[in-house]
Design an enzyme around this catalytic site. Sequence first.
Site, PDB file in Angstrom:
ATOM      1  N   ASP A  68       0.804  -1.223   0.000  1.00 44.78           N
ATOM      2  CA  ASP A  68       0.000   0.000   0.000  1.00 44.78           C
ATOM      3  C   ASP A  68       0.835   1.271   0.000  1.00 44.78           C
ATOM      4  O   ASP A  68       0.301   2.375   0.105  1.00 44.78           O
ATOM      5  CB  ASP A  68      -0.927   0.029   1.222  1.00 44.78           C
ATOM      6  CG  ASP A  68      -2.149  -0.844   1.037  1.00 44.78           C
ATOM      7  OD1 ASP A  68      -2.528  -1.093  -0.125  1.00 44.78           O
ATOM      8  OD2 ASP A  68      -2.732  -1.278   2.047  1.00 44.78           O
ATOM      9  N   ARG A  93       0.268  -1.804   7.438  1.00 37.41           N
ATOM     10  CA  ARG A  93       0.873  -0.582   6.903  1.00 37.41           C
ATOM     11  C   ARG A  93       1.856   0.067   7.883  1.00 37.41           C
ATOM     12  O   ARG A  93       2.446   1.108   7.569  1.00 37.41           O
ATOM     13  CB  ARG A  93      -0.214   0.421   6.519  1.00 37.41           C
ATOM     14  CG  ARG A  93      -1.202  -0.097   5.491  1.00 37.41           C
ATOM     15  CD  ARG A  93      -2.036   1.021   4.900  1.00 37.41           C
ATOM     16  NE  ARG A  93      -1.213   1.946   4.114  1.00 37.41           N
ATOM     17  CZ  ARG A  93      -1.669   3.044   3.535  1.00 37.41           C
ATOM     18  NH1 ARG A  93      -2.933   3.384   3.668  1.00 37.41           N
ATOM     19  NH2 ARG A  93      -0.855   3.834   2.844  1.00 37.41           N
ATOM     20  N   HIS A 168     -11.301   7.740   5.209  1.00 38.08           N
ATOM     21  CA  HIS A 168     -10.343   8.819   5.397  1.00 38.08           C
ATOM     22  C   HIS A 168     -10.989  10.135   4.971  1.00 38.08           C
ATOM     23  O   HIS A 168     -11.833  10.155   4.064  1.00 38.08           O
ATOM     24  CB  HIS A 168      -9.093   8.618   4.529  1.00 38.08           C
ATOM     25  CG  HIS A 168      -8.016   7.802   5.162  1.00 38.08           C
ATOM     26  ND1 HIS A 168      -7.123   7.078   4.403  1.00 38.08           N
ATOM     27  CD2 HIS A 168      -7.656   7.606   6.451  1.00 38.08           C
ATOM     28  CE1 HIS A 168      -6.263   6.465   5.199  1.00 38.08           C
ATOM     29  NE2 HIS A 168      -6.564   6.776   6.449  1.00 38.08           N
ATOM     30  N   CYS A 264      -4.800  10.036  -2.717  1.00 39.38           N
ATOM     31  CA  CYS A 264      -4.125   9.008  -1.929  1.00 39.38           C
ATOM     32  C   CYS A 264      -2.692   8.773  -2.412  1.00 39.38           C
ATOM     33  O   CYS A 264      -1.818   8.418  -1.619  1.00 39.38           O
ATOM     34  CB  CYS A 264      -4.900   7.698  -1.978  1.00 39.38           C
ATOM     35  SG  CYS A 264      -6.402   7.686  -0.980  1.00 39.38           S
TER      36      CYS A 264
END
Length: 271
Positions: A68, A93, A168, A264
């Site tokens: 990610d 992550r 988010h 992102c």
Amino acid sequence: MNRDATPRRYLMCAPTHFRVTYSINPWMDPSKPVDLPLAQTQWEDLRDRYRSLGHTVELLTPRPDLPDMVFAANGATVIDGRVLGALFAYRERYEEAEAHREWFRENGFAEIREPDHVNEGEGDFAVTASYLLAGRGFRSSPLSHDEAQEFFGLPVIGLDLVDPRYYHLDTALCVLDAAADEIMYYPDAFSPGSRAVLRRLFPDALLALEADAAAFGLNSVSDGRHVLLPQAATGLLDPLRDRGFEPVPMDLGELLKGGGSVKCCTQELRG
């Protein structure tokens, strides 16, 4: 209205090792394979578009055990050259945070704070001239808001996210013109109280409809004139043009399989 683009400096990370083998948001489905060459091409198109618009793109080296990492916005928040690092909510992550801090140390950033409380960088922090907007509810801890306010000296406005699809802040809100405190957002992603706060602080905000929010249309990046946004968010094109912006549709469909799009993939290095 005449809009002026401001040259920006961005940090990105190539999707060299991007894959979806676990699910930590509603968009991730390990049963749907990722077309990695296509993801790479789409990411390169975004990188090259930034450069063609006069922006600087710095590159973070991808790591094979961190699929990610392409979503570079989550690794830190930078304001006036000061870096508040990330502390990820999910163990998958967690190591990305140190990879980002190493990059900042190696590239001359002197003030780097390792946080005490969970925050996922610009995933949940959005910067305007007057405020640091801060999402909470799915990832970042409310305690990170006080930490950010003390570190940056900006008033932090806490906003509660209530729809897991918009886990988010950067999936539900985009800063269009930071200097003018101009934003766009999807109201239904927020609690009633947070919607009231947004209406009070940003009465002239562009409000996105459900179809464009579901196409990740708020996961966009603006330089004050050009707004790079997912190409499927077609309902935002005319409203942006009506406000003097130039929408730049981008295809990041493969990266959406990981729950991310334009924003992102893009961390802004302010100052």
